[in-house]
Design a protein around this motif. Structure first.
Motif, PDB file in Angstrom:
ATOM      1  N   THR A 293       0.573  -1.037  -0.203  1.00  0.00           N
ATOM      2  CA  THR A 293      -0.146  -0.322   0.036  1.00  0.00           C
ATOM      3  C   THR A 293       0.921   1.485  -0.238  1.00  0.00           C
ATOM      4  N   PRO A 294       1.629   2.027  -0.990  1.00  0.00           N
ATOM      5  CA  PRO A 294       2.467   3.238  -1.539  1.00  0.00           C
ATOM      6  C   PRO A 294       1.802   4.126  -1.016  1.00  0.00           C
ATOM      7  N   PRO A 295       2.418   5.384  -0.150  1.00  0.00           N
ATOM      8  CA  PRO A 295       1.706   6.763  -0.104  1.00  0.00           C
ATOM      9  C   PRO A 295       0.836   7.268  -1.172  1.00  0.00           C
ATOM     10  N   ALA A 296       0.045   7.693  -0.740  1.00  0.00           N
ATOM     11  CA  ALA A 296      -1.194   8.629  -1.868  1.00  0.00           C
ATOM     12  C   ALA A 296       0.182   9.133  -2.486  1.00  0.00           C
ATOM     13  N   LYS A 297       0.286   9.443  -3.330  1.00  0.00           N
ATOM     14  CA  LYS A 297       1.122  10.429  -4.663  1.00  0.00           C
ATOM     15  C   LYS A 297       0.857  10.388  -5.519  1.00  0.00           C
ATOM     16  N   GLU A 298      -0.100  11.628  -6.556  1.00  0.00           N
ATOM     17  CA  GLU A 298      -0.288  12.064  -7.709  1.00  0.00           C
ATOM     18  C   GLU A 298       0.562  12.587  -8.337  1.00  0.00           C
ATOM     19  N   VAL A 299       1.094  12.132  -9.270  1.00  0.00           N
ATOM     20  CA  VAL A 299       2.189  12.060 -10.447  1.00  0.00           C
ATOM     21  C   VAL A 299       1.987  12.960 -11.900  1.00  0.00           C
ATOM     22  N   THR A 300       1.201  14.397 -12.011  1.00  0.00           N
ATOM     23  CA  THR A 300       1.099  14.325 -13.315  1.00  0.00           C
ATOM     24  C   THR A 300       2.191  14.844 -14.089  1.00  0.00           C
ATOM     25  N   VAL A 301       1.635  13.860 -15.551  1.00  0.00           N
ATOM     26  CA  VAL A 301       2.962  14.088 -16.460  1.00  0.00           C
ATOM     27  C   VAL A 301       2.030  14.493 -18.173  1.00  0.00           C
ATOM     28  N   THR A 302       2.718  15.580 -18.396  1.00  0.00           N
ATOM     29  CA  THR A 302       2.598  16.721 -19.536  1.00  0.00           C
ATOM     30  C   THR A 302       2.399  16.311 -21.097  1.00  0.00           C
ATOM     31  N   LYS A 303       2.281  16.687 -21.887  1.00  0.00           N
ATOM     32  CA  LYS A 303       3.057  16.264 -23.184  1.00  0.00           C
ATOM     33  C   LYS A 303       3.750  17.886 -23.577  1.00  0.00           C
ATOM     34  N   LYS A 304       4.821  17.852 -23.162  1.00  0.00           N
ATOM     35  CA  LYS A 304       5.075  18.901 -23.113  1.00  0.00           C
ATOM     36  C   LYS A 304       6.909  18.850 -22.988  1.00  0.00           C
ATOM     37  N   ALA A 305       7.348  19.681 -24.023  1.00  0.00           N
ATOM     38  CA  ALA A 305       9.022  19.482 -23.992  1.00  0.00           C
ATOM     39  C   ALA A 305      10.081  19.404 -22.947  1.00  0.00           C
ATOM     40  N   PHE A 306      11.386  18.256 -22.122  1.00  0.00           N
ATOM     41  CA  PHE A 306      11.360  18.324 -21.024  1.00  0.00           C
ATOM     42  C   PHE A 306      13.230  18.127 -21.895  1.00  0.00           C
ATOM     43  N   LYS A 307      13.492  18.690 -21.385  1.00  0.00           N
ATOM     44  CA  LYS A 307      15.354  18.070 -21.958  1.00  0.00           C
ATOM     45  C   LYS A 307      16.166  17.837 -20.909  1.00  0.00           C
ATOM     46  N   VAL A 308      16.923  16.767 -20.677  1.00  0.00           N
ATOM     47  CA  VAL A 308      17.252  15.857 -19.770  1.00  0.00           C
ATOM     48  C   VAL A 308      18.191  16.756 -19.568  1.00  0.00           C
ATOM     49  N   PRO A 309      18.933  16.528 -18.752  1.00  0.00           N
ATOM     50  CA  PRO A 309      19.916  17.105 -17.786  1.00  0.00           C
ATOM     51  C   PRO A 309      21.267  16.311 -18.409  1.00  0.00           C
ATOM     52  N   ALA A 310      22.454  16.962 -18.823  1.00  0.00           N
ATOM     53  CA  ALA A 310      24.049  16.429 -19.623  1.00  0.00           C
ATOM     54  C   ALA A 310      24.168  15.536 -18.401  1.00  0.00           C
ATOM     55  N   ALA A 311      24.643  16.133 -17.098  1.00  0.00           N
ATOM     56  CA  ALA A 311      24.313  14.978 -15.469  1.00  0.00           C
ATOM     57  C   ALA A 311      23.772  15.313 -15.140  1.00  0.00           C
TER      58      ALA A 311
END
Length: 336
Positions: A293-311
């Motif tokens: 029974t994990p903690p109640a957490k809602e994560v919203t993921v949206t179709k928009k640009a996200f640049k992954v950091p180089a490190a």
């Protein structure tokens, strides 16, 4: 377009320890509600005092983030008394074949020699998680280990066995043959093949164990994930190593995906028209298989640009993620 994910879970995760854990644990704690923490430290987490101390360090690194670390013991021969004391503190026990992967030298050399512990685990309802590789030719190691899974599944039919980070079409097929088998699969094995690792210039940041396989293997894994096979769960096997241990002779095995896994999975499922199945793959299947029974957490993921950091840097550590410097088409936009 957006999707709201309820309590995402990462069912195979490396936090390491000390300064590296201080850097990477919060990155999982931000977007996941829980994760199964691997015990292959040096020395391994193979007794209750060591496990409880490690849990304290994890909680400290996570701070106030709502994240349940599901702890595991490193497999060895355990007595019933040891398991009775540990059971309420663990989700399961992780078996490594000796020398098969990072920090596994203290692992198991002979499966039949440790059957008394399997029997105890079966009787007590303690799950077994397995790094399933032999020491054969690198492309065949998982396939060769499947007969050991079958042996264990038949001999201990009430022992719940998880085939960790499966990489082959054969492993996907095995899921449906035995009621007590289930599996995790990583992000990278849903996306890459060996060609991405070594087909051109060697990419050390995609090198992991088990190694990525053939296109037909990736396709079988991807289809099972996209259809949210009820016995298949997301487990990133996110495995951070310092930059100096990756870009060097003798490259360490492990792909670091924790900070981008949720967004990249949303992109992958959307690209294949299966976004509605992501909730089951990234959370519901694991809840059903393990009864957590994990903690109640809602994560919203949206179709928009996200640049992954180089490190990702901090605490004297530098870790390069998968897709470093690339732009994804989905991004985590809210956590509540």
């Amino acid at each position: 377009m957006e999707i709201k994910l309820r309590s995402p879970l990462d069912m195979h995760l490396h936090f390491r320890d000390d300064d590296m854990m201080k850097l990477v644990a919060p990155l999982s704690g931000d977007t996941f509600a829980g994760g199964v923490i691997m015990p292959n430290l040096v020395p391994p987490v193979d007794n209750l005092p060591r496990l409880l101390q490690y849990r304290e360090r994890i909680d400290s690194a996570l701070g106030d983030r709502q994240f349940d670390p599901y702890m595991m013991l490193f497999f060895r021969q355990y007595s019933q008394a040891e398991l009775e004391l540990a059971q309420k503190h663990i989700l399961g026990i992780k078996l490594y074949p000796a020398g098969a992967t990072t920090n596994s030298e203290a692992g198991v050399s002979e499966i039949k020699a440790v059957e008394p512990t399997f029997k105890l685990m079966e009787e007590m309802g303690i799950p077994l998680m397995v790094h399933g590789e032999t020491h054969g030719f690198v492309m065949d190691r998982e396939r060769e280990f499947l007969s050991i899974y079958e042996y264990l599944a038949r001999k201990f039919p009430k022992l719940k066995i998880t085939m960790e980070h499966i990489t082959t079409a054969d492993a996907v097929q095995l899921l449906d043959r035995y009621e007590n088998l289930r599996a995790t699969v990583t992000l990278q094995h849903l996306i890459i093949t060996l060609d991405d690792v070594a087909g051109g210039m060697l990419n050390p940041h995609l090198f992991c164990k088990p190694i990525a396989k053939r296109p037909e293997d990736r396709e079988a894994l991807l289809q099972a994930a996209l259809e949210a096979h009820p016995k298949l769960m997301f487990g990133s096997d996110s495995a951070p190593h310092p930059l100096s241990a990756k870009e060097c002779c003798g490259c360490a095995a492990g792909v670091f995906t924790a900070p981008l896994a949720v967004a990249r999975l949303a992109q992958l499922f959307d690209d294949n028209g299966k976004l509605d199945n992501l909730q089951a793959f990234i959370s519901d299947n694991a809840v059903a298989q393990y009864g957590v029974t994990p903690p109640a957490k809602e994560v919203t993921v949206t179709k928009k640009a996200f640049k992954v950091p180089a490190a990702y840097e901090g605490f004297g550590q530098t870790v390069v993620p998968m897709h470093a410097g690339e732009e994804l088409s989905w991004a985590v936009t809210d956590i509540s």
